[in-house]
Design a protein around this motif. Structure first.
Motif, mmCIF file in Angstrom:
data_model
loop_
_atom_site.group_PDB
_atom_site.id
_atom_site.type_symbol
_atom_site.label_atom_id
_atom_site.label_comp_id
_atom_site.label_asym_id
_atom_site.label_seq_id
_atom_site.Cartn_x
_atom_site.Cartn_y
_atom_site.Cartn_z
ATOM 1 N N LYS A 152 0.808 -1.215 0.000
ATOM 2 C CA LYS A 152 0.000 0.000 0.000
ATOM 3 C C LYS A 152 0.846 1.272 0.000
ATOM 4 C CE LYS A 152 -4.295 -1.865 1.858
ATOM 5 N NZ LYS A 152 -5.345 -1.760 2.881
ATOM 6 N N GLU A 153 2.132 1.128 0.309
ATOM 7 C CA GLU A 153 3.025 2.287 0.224
ATOM 8 C C GLU A 153 3.392 2.621 -1.218
ATOM 9 O OE1 GLU A 153 6.510 2.225 2.735
ATOM 10 O OE2 GLU A 153 5.513 0.983 4.216
ATOM 11 N N LEU A 154 3.255 1.660 -2.116
ATOM 12 C CA LEU A 154 3.645 1.858 -3.509
ATOM 13 C C LEU A 154 2.733 2.867 -4.196
ATOM 14 C CD1 LEU A 154 4.249 -1.882 -4.324
ATOM 15 C CD2 LEU A 154 5.993 -0.119 -4.653
ATOM 16 N N HIS A 155 3.315 3.812 -4.927
ATOM 17 C CA HIS A 155 2.481 4.717 -5.710
ATOM 18 C C HIS A 155 2.054 4.016 -6.989
ATOM 19 C CE1 HIS A 155 5.867 5.486 -8.395
ATOM 20 N NE2 HIS A 155 6.610 5.832 -7.366
ATOM 21 N N GLU A 156 1.228 4.666 -7.781
ATOM 22 C CA GLU A 156 0.593 3.983 -8.922
ATOM 23 C C GLU A 156 1.588 3.506 -9.977
ATOM 24 O OE1 GLU A 156 -0.636 8.047 -11.393
ATOM 25 O OE2 GLU A 156 -2.161 6.720 -10.562
ATOM 26 N N ASN A 157 2.775 4.114 -10.007
ATOM 27 C CA ASN A 157 3.796 3.683 -10.967
ATOM 28 C C ASN A 157 4.876 2.831 -10.308
ATOM 29 O OD1 ASN A 157 2.645 5.115 -13.196
ATOM 30 N ND2 ASN A 157 3.464 7.014 -12.322
ATOM 31 N N GLY A 158 4.590 2.343 -9.107
ATOM 32 C CA GLY A 158 5.564 1.555 -8.370
ATOM 33 C C GLY A 158 5.830 0.198 -9.002
ATOM 34 N N ILE A 159 6.936 -0.406 -8.577
ATOM 35 C CA ILE A 159 7.359 -1.696 -9.121
ATOM 36 C C ILE A 159 7.645 -2.666 -7.982
ATOM 37 C CG2 ILE A 159 9.211 -2.898 -10.377
ATOM 38 C CD1 ILE A 159 9.479 -0.460 -12.154
ATOM 39 N N ILE A 160 7.120 -3.885 -8.105
ATOM 40 C CA ILE A 160 7.431 -4.974 -7.166
ATOM 41 C C ILE A 160 8.345 -5.963 -7.883
ATOM 42 C CG2 ILE A 160 6.505 -6.841 -5.740
ATOM 43 C CD1 ILE A 160 3.793 -5.348 -5.798
ATOM 44 N N ILE A 161 9.465 -6.290 -7.243
ATOM 45 C CA ILE A 161 10.353 -7.337 -7.753
ATOM 46 C C ILE A 161 10.320 -8.455 -6.713
ATOM 47 C CG2 ILE A 161 12.636 -7.881 -8.680
ATOM 48 C CD1 ILE A 161 13.198 -4.866 -8.744
ATOM 49 N N ALA A 162 9.716 -9.585 -7.068
ATOM 50 C CA ALA A 162 9.473 -10.648 -6.084
ATOM 51 C C ALA A 162 10.184 -11.937 -6.475
ATOM 52 C CB ALA A 162 7.980 -10.898 -5.956
ATOM 53 N N ASP A 163 10.602 -12.671 -5.447
ATOM 54 C CA ASP A 163 11.244 -13.968 -5.673
ATOM 55 C C ASP A 163 10.210 -14.954 -6.221
ATOM 56 O OD1 ASP A 163 12.798 -16.243 -5.660
ATOM 57 O OD2 ASP A 163 13.479 -16.028 -3.586
ATOM 58 N N ALA A 164 10.527 -15.558 -7.363
ATOM 59 C CA ALA A 164 9.591 -16.509 -7.984
ATOM 60 C C ALA A 164 9.373 -17.747 -7.130
ATOM 61 C CB ALA A 164 10.122 -16.919 -9.361
ATOM 62 N N LYS A 165 10.248 -17.978 -6.180
ATOM 63 C CA LYS A 165 10.183 -19.197 -5.360
ATOM 64 C C LYS A 165 8.840 -19.361 -4.666
ATOM 65 C CE LYS A 165 12.419 -21.355 -1.344
ATOM 66 N NZ LYS A 165 13.484 -21.227 -0.326
ATOM 67 N N PHE A 166 8.215 -18.268 -4.222
ATOM 68 C CA PHE A 166 6.981 -18.378 -3.434
ATOM 69 C C PHE A 166 5.724 -18.093 -4.265
ATOM 70 C CE2 PHE A 166 8.481 -14.015 -2.781
ATOM 71 C CZ PHE A 166 7.341 -13.255 -2.971
ATOM 72 N N ASN A 167 5.859 -18.107 -5.603
ATOM 73 C CA ASN A 167 4.710 -17.852 -6.469
ATOM 74 C C ASN A 167 3.957 -16.593 -6.045
ATOM 75 O OD1 ASN A 167 5.086 -20.243 -8.040
ATOM 76 N ND2 ASN A 167 4.155 -21.424 -6.360
ATOM 77 N N PRO A 168 4.586 -15.446 -6.168
ATOM 78 C CA PRO A 168 4.021 -14.204 -5.633
ATOM 79 C C PRO A 168 2.687 -13.818 -6.257
ATOM 80 C CG PRO A 168 5.852 -13.748 -7.128
ATOM 81 C CD PRO A 168 5.860 -15.224 -6.895
ATOM 82 N N ASN A 169 1.830 -13.268 -5.401
ATOM 83 C CA ASN A 169 0.526 -12.767 -5.840
ATOM 84 C C ASN A 169 0.456 -11.264 -5.593
ATOM 85 O OD1 ASN A 169 -0.735 -15.307 -6.575
ATOM 86 N ND2 ASN A 169 -0.741 -15.770 -4.380
ATOM 87 N N LYS A 170 0.098 -10.524 -6.612
ATOM 88 C CA LYS A 170 -0.049 -9.083 -6.471
ATOM 89 C C LYS A 170 -1.475 -8.752 -6.039
ATOM 90 C CE LYS A 170 -0.799 -6.046 -9.711
ATOM 91 N NZ LYS A 170 -0.746 -5.104 -10.850
ATOM 92 N N PRO A 171 -1.639 -7.994 -4.971
ATOM 93 C CA PRO A 171 -2.989 -7.608 -4.537
ATOM 94 C C PRO A 171 -3.731 -6.872 -5.646
ATOM 95 C CG PRO A 171 -1.374 -7.129 -2.830
ATOM 96 C CD PRO A 171 -0.596 -7.505 -4.048
#
Length: 577
Positions: free
Chosen positions: A84-103
């Motif tokens: 929720k801290e991310l602004h609208e142009n923010g980027i998430i870089i997540a480890d594929a190991k845990f099969n990330p889900n974006k809210p």
């Protein structure tokens, strides 16, 4: 290109989150960027969510940012807690190991990068943080060569093969992410920094350096968060300077040992946090009664009791002023930046010896553990003043005792170290006469009490109140102490943009309170908003007691364990008009 960005890495405590942030920030600091970092961590050694939020800017910054540009996630909890801290142009870089889900309720873009698998393919999963650094470089369009020096320093003792493998991991993360970015390539590229060399340090390191610069060569302490880094730093440095650190069995022993060392003529100090300061109170009273110099560092944290040992709070204020039983003169300082932490620590030793009383340097967790860019410290600014410490004494006739507690006009008596010829005197924690002999005389009691308090009637301290007051008459005067300064300074610009005239005063000498320095600013403001991390408004109450104008004072308190953000202060001021 952007002038600043905010980057956060998160995961489970103990899996390299801190080292990821450290490598990232050190490299950018060496390029000449200004940085401000704040760690959120649990009060346990391993496990539990932790994150490190680092702000990178082309200009000076002393506050955590309101929002977030890049989130590096080693687990799903990091995304869930921080997205929720991310602004609208923010980027998430997540480890594929845990099969990330974006809210679903975020417009941020997410990239799944196999941090763990790439690192494992290169030899060990421990290098996943290096893969994450490489992925960050791709998003920011950073040349990975800027990390070669830092990686070499950190891993060089393990051999060049290890250094090379870690650089391979950074390259792997960079290459993979670069391919995935598409239209987002270079969207987070920073304007070029000025390339100047600056220090990058936490407040506790600055405090330790200040003690060294002041000539202190002995520290007695017991480990406690968030003060332990002071002791850890000096354990490494003091032996090379002929000094030592003693880890005592408890806080009581630490305080009394420091008093004993000061009595012997050594510049000694102790450091702790709220629970430890509670245990030191009787000893602080002993320092006041015996007029033995003593410097105490209090790094405030969430309380009461064990409370929130790894979270931000500023609730020790009243305890540091009034905590001892009985009444003694004392001085309480509160630096607001890492630079001030260095200079004020050095000055604390001078004040302790000049006024022969306990001096408490008040910090807080955000200032003590927040890591930030610091302009080079000027060691030649530090002077050593030892007050009325006597190097020799005239011969005393008739074998009379030395008047260690002699009644003087300024309240400060001559002081000697043990063993000095003609300097024999009593030292006791009970009330005493001029030679130190116990005395319960009512007349003597009044004389000695008055003498002791005369010492602090005219404290000489540079800049007891830091002022940024562009307006003769202001709509709002923002007041704070310790680490709230950065958030207040940033909020001021936004408040002014709304057409509200705002001044700022930051209190650096907490006790004796600089009422005269603050009074004019309070009088000329319509509202006085006191920003502090506690529930009861301790600084606001002190202002009311010493300056008055209670009808103007507005308490703005935050006590959930988190530091203030600039937008919170901005919003509060808008609500008033």
């Amino acid at each position: 290109m952007v002038k600043q960005l905010s980057w956060k890495v998160g995961g489970q405590q103990g899996e390299g989150i801190e080292s990821t942030g450290e490598i990232f920030s050190i490299a950018l600091n060496r390029l000449g960027y200004y940085l401000y970092g704040y760690r959120h961590f649990s009060s346990r050694i391993k496990g539990g969510h932790t994150n490190n939020k680092i702000r990178v800017s082309t200009t000076q910054t002393r506050s955590i940012s309101d929002d977030l540009d890049i989130l590096v996630a080693f687990d799903q909890e990091t995304i869930d807690v921080n997205y929720k801290e991310l602004h609208e142009n923010g980027i998430i870089i997540a480890d594929a190991k845990f099969n990330p889900n974006k809210p679903e309720d975020t417009n941020a873009v997410m990239f799944s990068v196999a941090f763990t698998q790439m690192a494992t393919d290169l030899g060990t999963s421990l290098m996943k943080n290096m893969v994450a650094v490489g992925a960050t470089c791709a998003v920011m369009n950073l040349d990975i060569k800027v990390f070669e020096e830092v990686v070499g320093e950190i891993f060089g003792r393990k051999g060049q093969a290890v250094v090379a493998k870690n650089m391979e991991a950074i390259q792997a993360g960079f290459d993979f992410t670069k391919e995935q970015l598409g239209a987002n390539a270079g969207s987070m590229e920073l304007d070029k920094a000025d390339g100047k060399k600056r220090m990058f340090m936490i407040g506790n390191d600055a405090i330790a350096l200040g003690a060294i610069a002041a000539g202190s060569r002995f520290m007695a302490a017991y480990p406690i968060t968030p003060a332990s880094e002071i002791m850890e730093y000096l354990i490494k440095k003091l032996p090379d300077l002929g000094g030592t650190v003693i880890q005592t069995e408890d806080e009581i022993a630490a305080a009394t040992m420091a008093i004993g060392a000061n009595y012997a003529g050594v510049r000694a100090f102790t450091a702790s946090a709220g629970p430890g300061l509670s245990l030191k109170m009787e000893s602080i009273g002993l320092s006041g009664m015996t007029e033995t110099p003593l410097v105490i560092i209090d790094t405030q944290r969430g309380g009461p009791s064990t409370g929130l040992p790894t979270k931000q709070e500023q609730s020790d204020l009243m305890a540091m002023i009034y905590g001892t039983h009985g009444e003694i003169p004392k001085i309480v300082l509160a630096p607001s930046t890492v630079q001030e932490a260095f200079y004020d620590t050095a000055e604390a030793f001078n004040l302790a010896e000049e006024y022969q009383c306990p001096v408490i340097l008040l910090s807080d967790l955000q200032l003590s553990l927040g890591k930030q860019t610091v302009e080079p410290l000027e060691f030649d600014r530090v002077e050593i003043r030892r007050g009325k410490l006597q190097t020799e004494l005239p011969e005393i006739e008739n074998k009379e005792y030395f008047k260690r507690y002699e009644v003087t006009e300024d309240g400060v008596s001559p002081r000697v170290v043990p063993g000095m010829k003609f300097g024999i005197h009593h030292v006791t924690g009970v009330e005493h006469d001029e030679t130190g002999k116990p005395s319960e005389s009512a007349v003597n009691r009044n004389i000695q009490m008055d003498k002791r308090f005369r010492k602090v009637e005219n404290i000489k301290f540079d800049t007891p109140v830091y002022k940024n007051a562009p307006h003769e008459e202001a709509d709002v005067l923002l007041v704070g102490f310790n680490s709230t300064r950065g958030a207040i300074e940033e909020a001021m610009e936004r408040i002014e943009a709304d057409g509200i005239k705002v001044n700022h005063a930051h209190i650096r000498l907490i006790h004796p309170f600089p009422a005269d320095e603050l009074s004019a600013l309070v009088q000329s403001a319509k509202k006085v908003v006191v920003v502090e991390n506690n529930a009861t408004g301790q600084l606001a109450n002190i202002i009311k007691m010493n300056v008055g104008y209670a009808n103007k004072v507005v308490k703005f308190n935050k006590y959930d364990g988190n530091p203030f953000l600039p937008h919170e202060i901005h919003t509060k001021c808008k609500e008033l008009f």
